[in-house]
Design a protein around this motif. Sequence first.
Motif, mmCIF file in Angstrom:
data_model
loop_
_atom_site.group_PDB
_atom_site.id
_atom_site.type_symbol
_atom_site.label_atom_id
_atom_site.label_comp_id
_atom_site.label_asym_id
_atom_site.label_seq_id
_atom_site.Cartn_x
_atom_site.Cartn_y
_atom_site.Cartn_z
ATOM 1 N N ARG A 108 0.873 -1.348 -0.072
ATOM 2 C CA ARG A 108 0.067 -0.174 -0.168
ATOM 3 C C ARG A 108 0.936 1.232 0.004
ATOM 4 N N LEU A 109 0.635 2.139 -0.726
ATOM 5 C CA LEU A 109 1.142 3.580 -0.806
ATOM 6 C C LEU A 109 0.258 4.613 -0.362
ATOM 7 N N GLY A 110 0.920 5.411 0.547
ATOM 8 C CA GLY A 110 0.243 6.739 0.723
ATOM 9 C C GLY A 110 0.379 7.676 -0.216
ATOM 10 N N PRO A 111 0.177 9.096 0.121
ATOM 11 C CA PRO A 111 0.178 10.092 -0.945
ATOM 12 C C PRO A 111 1.541 10.389 -1.031
ATOM 13 N N PRO A 112 1.791 11.076 -2.272
ATOM 14 C CA PRO A 112 3.427 11.650 -2.440
ATOM 15 C C PRO A 112 3.452 13.121 -1.586
ATOM 16 N N ALA A 113 4.766 13.136 -1.251
ATOM 17 C CA ALA A 113 5.125 14.255 -0.553
ATOM 18 C C ALA A 113 6.602 14.741 -0.770
ATOM 19 N N GLY A 114 7.092 15.714 -0.351
ATOM 20 C CA GLY A 114 8.252 16.221 -0.578
ATOM 21 C C GLY A 114 8.465 17.479 -1.496
ATOM 22 N N SER A 115 9.549 18.173 -1.153
ATOM 23 C CA SER A 115 9.808 19.549 -2.017
ATOM 24 C C SER A 115 11.068 19.649 -2.775
ATOM 25 N N MET A 116 11.846 18.593 -2.689
ATOM 26 C CA MET A 116 13.076 18.249 -3.432
ATOM 27 C C MET A 116 12.928 17.980 -4.949
ATOM 28 N N ILE A 117 12.171 19.014 -5.667
ATOM 29 C CA ILE A 117 11.865 18.781 -7.031
ATOM 30 C C ILE A 117 12.537 19.954 -7.934
ATOM 31 N N VAL A 118 12.655 19.600 -9.213
ATOM 32 C CA VAL A 118 13.265 20.689 -9.915
ATOM 33 C C VAL A 118 12.528 21.828 -10.524
ATOM 34 N N ASP A 119 12.952 23.087 -10.334
ATOM 35 C CA ASP A 119 12.244 24.157 -10.760
ATOM 36 C C ASP A 119 12.714 24.488 -12.346
ATOM 37 N N HIS A 120 11.596 24.216 -13.176
ATOM 38 C CA HIS A 120 11.898 24.233 -14.704
ATOM 39 C C HIS A 120 11.567 25.378 -15.223
ATOM 40 N N SER A 121 11.473 26.501 -14.340
ATOM 41 C CA SER A 121 11.185 28.055 -14.846
ATOM 42 C C SER A 121 12.482 28.622 -14.847
ATOM 43 N N THR A 122 13.742 27.766 -14.584
ATOM 44 C CA THR A 122 15.117 28.504 -14.663
ATOM 45 C C THR A 122 15.874 27.738 -15.350
ATOM 46 N N ASP A 123 16.998 28.226 -15.862
ATOM 47 C CA ASP A 123 18.022 27.584 -16.512
ATOM 48 C C ASP A 123 19.422 27.281 -15.480
ATOM 49 N N ASN A 124 19.259 27.545 -14.394
ATOM 50 C CA ASN A 124 20.090 27.097 -13.397
ATOM 51 C C ASN A 124 20.617 25.710 -13.593
#
Length: 436
Positions: free
Chosen positions: A289-305
Amino acid sequence: MRSVNSPAPAAPPPHEHQRPPEHQRQAEHQRPPEHQRPAEPPPDQRFRPAPAPAPAAGAAQSPDTHAVRSTLAELEPVADKATSYFYALLFIRNPDLRALFPVAMDTQRDRLFKALLTAARHADDPAALTVYLSRLGRGHRKYGTRPEHYPAVGECLLAALARYAPATWNEATEAAWVRTYTAISQIMIDAAAEDEEQSPAWWQAEIVRHELRTPDIAVVTVRPDQPYPFLAGQYTTLETPWWPRVWRHYSFSAAPRPDGLLSFHVKAVPAGWVSGALVHRARPGDVLRLGPPAGSMIVDHSTDNGLLCLGGGTGIAPIKALVEDVAEHGRCRPVEVFYGARHAGDLYDIDTMLQLQRAHNWLSVRPVVSDGPTRGLSGELPAIVRQYGPWPAYDAYLSGPPGMIRSGVDTLVGIGIPSHRIRHDEIGGLMAAAPG
């Protein structure tokens, strides 16, 4: 005692249907945390209120916050006793709630109380508090927490505080805690109600592939029974059929796929109930069984950094997902991956990472080994990253053991990367009370 009319705790931890043997429970009490996310505090750490954050320059501390923090300061030396009293009172007054908690309370007993107090401590930071509590409210749907459970918890919380913080407890302090708890409750209840309209409390997921990479590390791939939306770099909570309602955190090791499959890297740790079952017992056809996804370590695709990624041990799993995410967006952003392990043999996913490097000229992968011989770089991961810096045009992503993340953040801030461009999901400060 003043009545708490509004609901609101962090949801009760899981309920085990089976208590492990005494020697196993002792080992569990001493074991290091699994890579679950580098998130859960070691189970032998009893609740201690985290230091209150210093208010921003010029920011006035509200009277309620002052009262709450004064209570917590008095409570700190006797926090263990207050926690035990809180749960004893909760279960005596509300025996039906006992089934929502694990039979063995030693490893998860403190999380509800800790989450409440951590949230109360951050009452003057409404933006961060709302994000934290909303995630907590959504995530705890899988435990069966309902709005009607919250008032009982609030009454027992106030009783524990009154008993173990008598010097600061008075009518005004009690009123401040009632208002704080009420606000906490409503945020969590509202988030859970909104989430209930959009997604299930959990997903069933069948194991379709189980690949043993080392004697204690497996890559487990599952097929959810319905669409499972998530972002690369996030994690989920996972429950096995062998330990019902005992949940652990694991990162997704791949970006979202057209076929809907999800993969996790799992390392079995000594006496790790869930990790041991997933590595040594799970087979294709078993259903998790899986709970909902969480976490903020995601890519910011609005920048070219560029992306500077530090992955230690099985912390390479979400780093790999981030690389795939950048590739799928088709923008040639530089991505520098430092993949750390104690021994060269622990770099279990290095072949996959080097294949990605060969496929994408914007990707560089550097293995780093701290002990023993290696064909790659030798030394501690943060020190090696410092040598290759500076990184002024990069966003940093860290995943791995908590110690590596702490030293990594210190290193990156020290070489000039602003803290708002450093992403990780280690539980610290406000996030120290995440569900698990």
